[in-house]
Design an enzyme around this catalytic site. Structure first.
Site, PDB file in Angstrom:
ATOM      1  N   ASN A 210       0.821  -1.210   0.000  1.00 27.37           N
ATOM      2  CA  ASN A 210       0.000   0.000   0.000  1.00 27.37           C
ATOM      3  C   ASN A 210       0.854   1.258   0.000  1.00 27.37           C
ATOM      4  O   ASN A 210       0.526   2.253  -0.652  1.00 27.37           O
ATOM      5  CB  ASN A 210      -0.938  -0.002   1.205  1.00 27.37           C
ATOM      6  CG  ASN A 210      -2.167  -0.861   0.987  1.00 27.37           C
ATOM      7  OD1 ASN A 210      -2.378  -1.396  -0.094  1.00 27.37           O
ATOM      8  ND2 ASN A 210      -2.986  -1.011   2.010  1.00 27.37           N
ATOM      9  N   ALA A 254      -2.238  11.179 -12.966  1.00 30.94           N
ATOM     10  CA  ALA A 254      -2.363  12.344 -12.086  1.00 30.94           C
ATOM     11  C   ALA A 254      -3.822  12.753 -11.977  1.00 30.94           C
ATOM     12  O   ALA A 254      -4.610  12.566 -12.902  1.00 30.94           O
ATOM     13  CB  ALA A 254      -1.526  13.500 -12.625  1.00 30.94           C
ATOM     14  N   GLY A 259      -8.068   7.788  -2.162  1.00 35.01           N
ATOM     15  CA  GLY A 259      -8.877   7.842  -0.954  1.00 35.01           C
ATOM     16  C   GLY A 259      -9.256   6.437  -0.551  1.00 35.01           C
ATOM     17  O   GLY A 259      -8.510   5.493  -0.776  1.00 35.01           O
ATOM     18  N   CYS A 262      -8.454   2.261   2.878  1.00 36.94           N
ATOM     19  CA  CYS A 262      -7.181   1.542   3.057  1.00 36.94           C
ATOM     20  C   CYS A 262      -5.960   2.445   2.949  1.00 36.94           C
ATOM     21  O   CYS A 262      -5.283   2.696   3.933  1.00 36.94           O
ATOM     22  CB  CYS A 262      -7.086   0.398   2.044  1.00 36.94           C
ATOM     23  SG  CYS A 262      -8.288  -0.923   2.317  1.00 36.94           S
TER      24      CYS A 262
END
Length: 436
Positions: A210, A254, A259, A262
């Site tokens: 992540n 980009a 959001g 996680c």
């Protein structure tokens, strides 16, 4: 095999239904009575492509059931723990209240030889703290992180790109790994990589993945910030560097940033855990990754202001999207809603449309206007902003059709998902993120 899944939120509900779909007998356990009642009737409590079908099939087959009674876990061979680990209210660290409660509630019903498989995203070292409590029952604790993409979670559970299992040393760990191979028999039969590690490594795999993904997204958004003051085009930049096999083009889009439930909270929890370990400097860059991500939301609002001559007061602005990403109704830390709320705070009349997330958004932000039909939402708009790249916005909405509905011809492309030349050619004032 008999399995239990503790926690039936997004992760747990998908995992339980997916495991039943490949032949296991599964009981899902959660403290939320309304959620359990919904799942027991075969009704998915959230939008996820493919979930409704396997949920209905599992309930009908008798292989899948849900309950609030933890004692129903007794007799299962593997107990998956998939509860939430939200950000603490007073800091960046992960709140492990639900993980500890799930494990403690499960302990009385464990038997020697059982396997407790953690799936929640947790700070490294959590498994080591839980191990003595689990081992005291004769069971074995392993960590089996999830790598689900919302919108593709069913596929990612049944047919994952890899399986990671962190196990203790010695025979208990080897035995547990073999049992997990049986659990994931369909994926193993397809030669899906099955990676066996120690517990700490398995915990780190998820947060490291992540963190890397968040860093890649924020990197290209940082380049967009440079592009905006130099006249460069960040989409062409991404295409050019994406041809380098060491970099790759995926997730170099980009826009207004990431959001969801996680990435934002996981990178913050990772930073907090590194500080606790005395290695905060090792991931100090994640603070800037987070800051860049949040700046892009503000930049989207600035683009709307600039496009409308410095003020949005009493202007009609249509926001295309509410969910944090397409193919989901998840509004947790949604950049789309953040932008909408900011515009509302500046005096705009904000209308939001979304194919799946309107009801969730309306409960959280009732002060905004919600319209389900896309074209109806566009009527009399002074400006349009694309914030969630659903196909019906990004691919199916043409500038010519939009012009028949709106009052103004101003468009802000918060995801750089539209053809700037086509929109400008149709007479629109087009504004992208990091594009001239």
């Amino acid at each position: 095999m008999r399995l239990s899944v503790i926690g039936c939120g997004y992760l747990g509900a998908v995992h339980a239904a997916a495991m039943a779909s490949i032949g296991h007998e599964v009981v899902g356990i959660d403290v939320d009575q309304r959620k359990v009642a919904s799942l027991s009737k075969g009704e998915a409590p959230f939008f996820e492509p493919g979930l409704q079908e396997i949920l209905t099939e599992g309930i009908a087959s008798g292989r899948l059931r849900f309950t609030t009674d933890m004692s129903q876990a007794q007799g299962a061979k593997v107990h998956f723990v998939g509860v939430g680990t939200p950000q603490q209210k007073d800091g960046y660290a992960a709140d492990l209240t639900y993980v500890n409660a799930a494990v403690d509630g499960l302990l009385p019903y464990l038997s020697a030889g059982d396997i407790v498989a953690g799936k929640s995203t947790v700070p490294v070292g959590t498994a080591a703290e839980l191990t003595p409590r689990v081992e005291a029952t004769g069971a074995t604790l392993v960590w089996n992180p999830e790598f689900l993409r919302e919108g593709f979670a069913v596929k990612d559970t049944i047919d994952p790109d890899r399986l990671v299992v962190g196990v203790p040393a010695g025979d208990p760990g080897e035995t547990a790994a073999d049992v997990l191979r049986e659990v994931y028999h369909t994926a193993v039969a397809k030669d899906t990589p099955f990676i066996v590690t120690d517990l700490a490594t398995a915990e780190l795999v998820k947060v490291a993945a992540n963190a890397f993904l968040a860093t890649k997204i924020s990197f290209i958004n940082a380049m967009a910030e440079i592009a905006e003051v130099t006249g460069a085009d960040v989409t062409q930049l991404a295409d050019a560097i994406g041809h380098d096999v060491r970099i790759g083009r995926r997730f170099l889009g980009a826009g207004i940033g990431f959001g969801g439930g996680c990435l934002p909270k996981d990178i913050r929890a990772f930073s907090a855990r590194a500080e606790e370990l005395g290695r905060g400097e090792s991931v100090a860059f994640l603070r800037e990754v987070d800051a860049i991500n949040l700046r892009r939301r503000e930049r989207a609002v600035q683009l709307v202001l600039e496009a409308l001559d410095g003020s949005v007061f009493k202007k009609n602005i249509t926001v295309l999207g509410a969910a944090f990403k397409p193919h989901s109704d998840d509004i947790r830390d949604s950049p789309a809603l953040d932008v909408a709320v900011r515009l509302h705070g500046l005096g705009a009349w904000v209308t939001i449309t979304d194919p799946a997330a309107i009801h969730n958004a309306q409960r959280l932000h009732p002060q905004l206007n919600y319209v389900e039909d896309r074209d109806e939402a566009l009527r009399e708009a002074d400006a349009i902003i694309l914030v969630t790249e659903w196909d019906e916005y990004r691919r199916e909405l043409t500038p010519e059709h939009a012009a028949t509905l709106t009052r103004g011809k101003v468009v802000i492309d918060g995801r750089n998902g539209w053809d700037a030349t086509a929109w400008r050619g149709a007479g629109w004032a087009y504004h992208g993120m990091g594009r001239p």
